[in-house]
Motif scaffolding. Structure first.
Motif, PDB file in Angstrom:
ATOM      1  N   LEU A 230     -84.358 -35.237  72.308  1.00 33.62           N
ATOM      2  CA  LEU A 230     -84.795 -34.531  71.104  1.00 33.62           C
ATOM      3  C   LEU A 230     -84.582 -35.378  69.849  1.00 33.62           C
ATOM      4  O   LEU A 230     -85.459 -35.452  68.973  1.00 33.62           O
ATOM      5  CB  LEU A 230     -84.043 -33.210  70.972  1.00 33.62           C
ATOM      6  N   ILE A 231     -83.434 -36.018  69.754  1.00 32.78           N
ATOM      7  CA  ILE A 231     -83.132 -36.813  68.556  1.00 32.78           C
ATOM      8  C   ILE A 231     -84.092 -37.989  68.418  1.00 32.78           C
ATOM      9  O   ILE A 231     -84.647 -38.249  67.339  1.00 32.78           O
ATOM     10  CB  ILE A 231     -81.670 -37.300  68.593  1.00 32.78           C
ATOM     11  N   LEU A 232     -84.324 -38.694  69.514  1.00 29.26           N
ATOM     12  CA  LEU A 232     -85.208 -39.857  69.445  1.00 29.26           C
ATOM     13  C   LEU A 232     -86.663 -39.444  69.273  1.00 29.26           C
ATOM     14  O   LEU A 232     -87.447 -40.175  68.654  1.00 29.26           O
ATOM     15  CB  LEU A 232     -85.032 -40.706  70.705  1.00 29.26           C
ATOM     16  N   SER A 233     -87.052 -38.289  69.784  1.00 32.19           N
ATOM     17  CA  SER A 233     -88.395 -37.760  69.490  1.00 32.19           C
ATOM     18  C   SER A 233     -88.539 -37.465  68.004  1.00 32.19           C
ATOM     19  O   SER A 233     -89.584 -37.746  67.394  1.00 32.19           O
ATOM     20  CB  SER A 233     -88.647 -36.490  70.312  1.00 32.19           C
ATOM     21  N   PHE A 234     -87.489 -36.920  67.424  1.00 33.25           N
ATOM     22  CA  PHE A 234     -87.498 -36.600  65.993  1.00 33.25           C
ATOM     23  C   PHE A 234     -87.608 -37.865  65.147  1.00 33.25           C
ATOM     24  O   PHE A 234     -88.403 -37.929  64.201  1.00 33.25           O
ATOM     25  CB  PHE A 234     -86.227 -35.829  65.663  1.00 33.25           C
ATOM     26  N   THR A 235     -86.836 -38.896  65.489  1.00 31.41           N
ATOM     27  CA  THR A 235     -86.881 -40.126  64.688  1.00 31.41           C
ATOM     28  C   THR A 235     -88.221 -40.845  64.842  1.00 31.41           C
ATOM     29  O   THR A 235     -88.746 -41.396  63.861  1.00 31.41           O
ATOM     30  CB  THR A 235     -85.743 -41.064  65.099  1.00 31.41           C
ATOM     31  N   LEU A 236     -88.802 -40.842  66.047  1.00 29.43           N
ATOM     32  CA  LEU A 236     -90.110 -41.478  66.214  1.00 29.43           C
ATOM     33  C   LEU A 236     -91.203 -40.690  65.505  1.00 29.43           C
ATOM     34  O   LEU A 236     -92.123 -41.275  64.928  1.00 29.43           O
ATOM     35  CB  LEU A 236     -90.433 -41.607  67.702  1.00 29.43           C
ATOM     36  N   PHE A 237     -91.097 -39.374  65.529  1.00 30.18           N
ATOM     37  CA  PHE A 237     -92.046 -38.534  64.786  1.00 30.18           C
ATOM     38  C   PHE A 237     -92.005 -38.860  63.297  1.00 30.18           C
ATOM     39  O   PHE A 237     -93.050 -38.968  62.638  1.00 30.18           O
ATOM     40  CB  PHE A 237     -91.695 -37.061  65.035  1.00 30.18           C
ATOM     41  N   ILE A 238     -90.813 -39.062  62.759  1.00 31.33           N
ATOM     42  CA  ILE A 238     -90.680 -39.417  61.345  1.00 31.33           C
ATOM     43  C   ILE A 238     -91.213 -40.824  61.095  1.00 31.33           C
ATOM     44  O   ILE A 238     -91.956 -41.066  60.135  1.00 31.33           O
ATOM     45  CB  ILE A 238     -89.208 -39.313  60.910  1.00 31.33           C
ATOM     46  N   GLY A 239     -90.850 -41.773  61.970  1.00 33.35           N
ATOM     47  CA  GLY A 239     -91.268 -43.154  61.761  1.00 33.35           C
ATOM     48  C   GLY A 239     -92.761 -43.346  61.753  1.00 33.35           C
ATOM     49  O   GLY A 239     -93.287 -44.182  60.999  1.00 33.35           O
ATOM     50  N   THR A 240     -93.491 -42.597  62.582  1.00 29.84           N
ATOM     51  CA  THR A 240     -94.946 -42.723  62.607  1.00 29.84           C
ATOM     52  C   THR A 240     -95.621 -41.846  61.545  1.00 29.84           C
ATOM     53  O   THR A 240     -96.610 -42.253  60.944  1.00 29.84           O
ATOM     54  CB  THR A 240     -95.480 -42.339  63.992  1.00 29.84           C
ATOM     55  N   GLY A 241     -95.094 -40.654  61.324  1.00 32.55           N
ATOM     56  CA  GLY A 241     -95.744 -39.745  60.383  1.00 32.55           C
ATOM     57  C   GLY A 241     -95.597 -40.147  58.930  1.00 32.55           C
ATOM     58  O   GLY A 241     -96.508 -39.948  58.120  1.00 32.55           O
ATOM     59  N   ILE A 242     -94.455 -40.758  58.577  1.00 31.71           N
ATOM     60  CA  ILE A 242     -94.213 -41.080  57.172  1.00 31.71           C
ATOM     61  C   ILE A 242     -94.973 -42.339  56.742  1.00 31.71           C
ATOM     62  O   ILE A 242     -95.095 -42.611  55.537  1.00 31.71           O
ATOM     63  CB  ILE A 242     -92.700 -41.253  56.935  1.00 31.71           C
ATOM     64  N   GLN A 243     -95.500 -43.111  57.688  1.00 24.42           N
ATOM     65  CA  GLN A 243     -96.247 -44.316  57.326  1.00 24.42           C
ATOM     66  C   GLN A 243     -97.495 -43.991  56.519  1.00 24.42           C
ATOM     67  O   GLN A 243     -97.942 -44.806  55.709  1.00 24.42           O
ATOM     68  CB  GLN A 243     -96.621 -45.093  58.594  1.00 24.42           C
TER      69      GLN A 243
END
Length: 628
Positions: free
Chosen positions: A366-379
């Motif tokens: 869950l944590i790593l899904s959350f961080t990857l979601f942020i890393g791709t979405g905030i670009q």
């Protein structure tokens, strides 16, 4: 006192792959390096197809309606006007953007006055559009089917459907990796992806193109996740980071070459065919089993003992190590596998549904899904600021590619020294700060500072995304690594699709999008602290090993230990080593039971000269004489 909760997980008999098996088959030898090399090429092919979508859906910078003679009076003679004058009379002029994109003038049928004083009705385009030169291509998905004005919504919808295909592919084919194996999933995905890539070139309408790209996205996701897992499972801990980052450099190379390929192709069907060509070449992996073998780690984790033995013999032979030679320590490896798993051990396959019985694995996922979601979405928030600084397509494209290359270099130089979790935390902090500064101070900052903050945020958001994928692959157990990594990557695709949702609403919710992702970036800092550290540690194979991963302190006093005891203790020395003893017993048993020995032990067949009773009486008589 807090009560500890025990989580029960179903496990199979297992051995420590890193210490008991990997060294005896040559470690990260020349054959492992060769297989890893061939696993990088699929990454290039997949990224080439992924970033083709940028050129397929790029809207030309300048376009307008084609003039319709039916909307002009019969007395109008185009030959009396220049080209620009003709356009000015037939197409409305919009202040700040030039000729109108979506409207034409309709004149009264019997008028001869073409000045601005005459009443002219504005109507939608009737005979199509004229487009300026598209970036890299002369025609693309937009110009082929006129997806502008009232049909503009089909462009972000196409990207959303393409990302939906990737999401489904990561989840379904990631799980299939855990059931069928890495090699079978890869071959299935690359075969169907190549077929769909060829069919996309023959699309006859926008709807057909959209459905085919969705299906191709499913298969491309399977190619990516299976090759990514396979290459990391063949590495030892010190080399995993560089192997993963070199695959990212292959992605950067694909992005750098794509604009030049687009210029040479000129039309989108030709570009699609050229992007599919590397996948067709990868079909040779069907015939060349040795360039992409099945992962022996997965075979061991799922207790496929006959296939595991064949795989280990293959790896050891090609690495220059012989498991069958009696004088080498590896000669007992195959018998130890039989002892550890037993003769009646049946293979067992796991799925992501097993995560219901876990706590640590599910939390990490869950944590790593959350961080990857942020890393791709905030670009999207950072690249949109690049567009406001310069409207040139190639400026934002190559700047994004260069920041991706710098992110790879940053990870290579820092992560092995400071650890995965520390660098993931730093990337999240800098990404969140850059986003918050742009959100709060954009209207007060000069254009140069906005560009600097956007570039910094884009760099560390890409580093955040790359590290999240690597981290997820390292902390997830082998038995569910495909499904768990698929869930994490699917969350990243949701972040990419979020930008298309903004474009679907004509950027109406951009401010809210920026606020949400900036807040998420700050919140991710707290969740990253709960992750374990995987630097230079063996990959977990079973669910039990995945559950035993613990969170170390953030600042480690010693790099080789996660925690230190309160009092320094010296381990007791013992001459007995059960592992060495079991190997000695196994080797001796094999040597004595082997028929073809280099020597022969002769055992006398005749009866002894004295029986046990006579021998005992002689010893008693000798003892009495000595006492007397």
């Amino acid at each position: 006192m807090a009560r500890e909760t025990t989580v029960t997980v179903n496990t199979l008999p297992s051995m420590d792959f890193e210490t008991r098996i990997f060294p005896h088959i040559g470690g990260y030898g020349r054959y492992n390096r060769l297989v890893v090399l061939f696993s990088w090429f699929p990454n290039f092919a997949v990224m080439l197809n992924l970033f083709c979508d940028v050129f397929f859906t790029h809207i030309p910078e300048s376009y307008h309606c084609k003039p319709d003679p039916q909307l002009l009076p019969s007395t109008f003679l185009p030959s009396n006007f220049s080209r620009q004058g003709y356009l000015n009379l037939t197409i409305p002029w919009v202040n700040g953007s030039g000729l109108s994109h979506c409207e034409l003038f309709k004149y009264p049928s019997n008028t001869s006055d073409f000045s601005e004083k005459v009443h002219r009705e504005r109507v939608s385009c009737t005979v199509g559009w004229e487009y300026a030169h598209v970036a890299g291509l002369q025609s693309n998905f937009v110009t082929e089917w006129n997806l502008v004005c009232s049909d503009f919504w089909k462009i972000p919808l196409q990207h959303i459907c393409f990302m939906t295909g990737w999401i489904l592919g990561y989840i379904l084919l990631g799980t299939l990796c855990d059931w069928l194996g890495r090699r079978r999933c890869f071959l299935l995905s690359i075969s169907l992806s190549s077929l769909l890539g060829v069919v996309v070139c023959l699309s006859s309408s926008a709807v057909v193109f959209l459905l085919l790209r969705l299906s191709q996205g499913v298969m491309l996701a399977g190619v990516f996740v299976s090759s990514y897992i396979a290459r990391l499972e063949l590495c030892d801990p010190p080399n995993r980071l560089m192997v993963a980052m070199i695959s990212s450099f292959f992605s950067v190379i694909a992005e750098l070459l794509l604009p030049g390929i687009a210029v040479l192709c000129r039309d989108w069907p030709v570009l699609q065919a050229v992007a599919t060509l590397p996948q067709l070449l990868l079909l040779s992996y069907w015939c060349c089993v040795s360039v992409f073998p099945e992962s022996p780690r997965w075979l061991m984790a799922t207790a496929q003992i006959p296939q595991l033995k064949r795989s280990l013999l293959e790896f050891s032979t090609r690495n220059g190590v012989c498991l069958r030679d009696e004088i080498y320590p590896g000669e007992t490896l195959l018998s130890e596998i039989d002892t550890a798993f037993g003769e009646d051990c049946q293979p067992r396959y796991f799925s992501i549904l097993e995560l219901r019985q876990t706590r640590v694995i599910w939390k990490n996922c869950l944590i790593l899904s959350f961080t990857l979601f942020i890393g791709t979405g905030i670009q999207y928030c950072f690249t949109r600021n690049l567009h406001t600084y310069s409207s040139n397509f190639y400026f934002s494209y190559f700047l994004r590619v260069m920041t991706g290359a710098l992110a790879c270099v940053f990870i290579c130089l820092s992560v092995n020294h400071f650890g995965r979790r520390g660098m993931l935390l730093l990337s999240a902090i800098i990404t969140g700060l850059s986003s918050l500064l742009l959100l709060a101070l954009t209207q007060y900052l000069r254009g140069g500072l906005v560009l600097v903050f956007s570039v910094v945020g884009l760099l560390f958001s890409q580093a955040l995304a790359m590290l999240s994928v690597l981290f997820a692959c390292e902390v997830m157990p082998t038995v569910v690594r495909g499904g768990c990594l698929g869930l994490v990557l699917a969350a990243g695709c949701v972040g990419l699709a979020a930008s298309s949702l903004m474009e679907l609403q004509n950027n109406g919710g951009y401010f809210l999008h920026h606020v949400i992702f900036s807040s998420f970036a700050v919140l991710s800092v707290l969740s990253i602290m709960l992750l374990p550290e995987s630097k230079r540690k063996p990959l977990p194979d079973s669910l039990k090993e995945g559950e035993n991963q613990r969170r170390p302190p953030l600042l480690l006093p010693r790099p080789d230990r996660d925690d230190l005891p309160l009092l320094s203790t010296r381990p007791l020395l013992s001459e007995y080593n059960p592992d060495n003893y079991s190997r000695l017993v196994s080797a001796t048993r094999k040597m004595l039971t082997k028929e073809s020995l280099p020597y022969r032990i002769d055992v006398p067949m005749q009866a002894p000269l004295l029986s046990d009773s006579e021998t005992q009486s002689q010893e008693d008589g000798t003892l009495k004489e000595g006492m007397s």
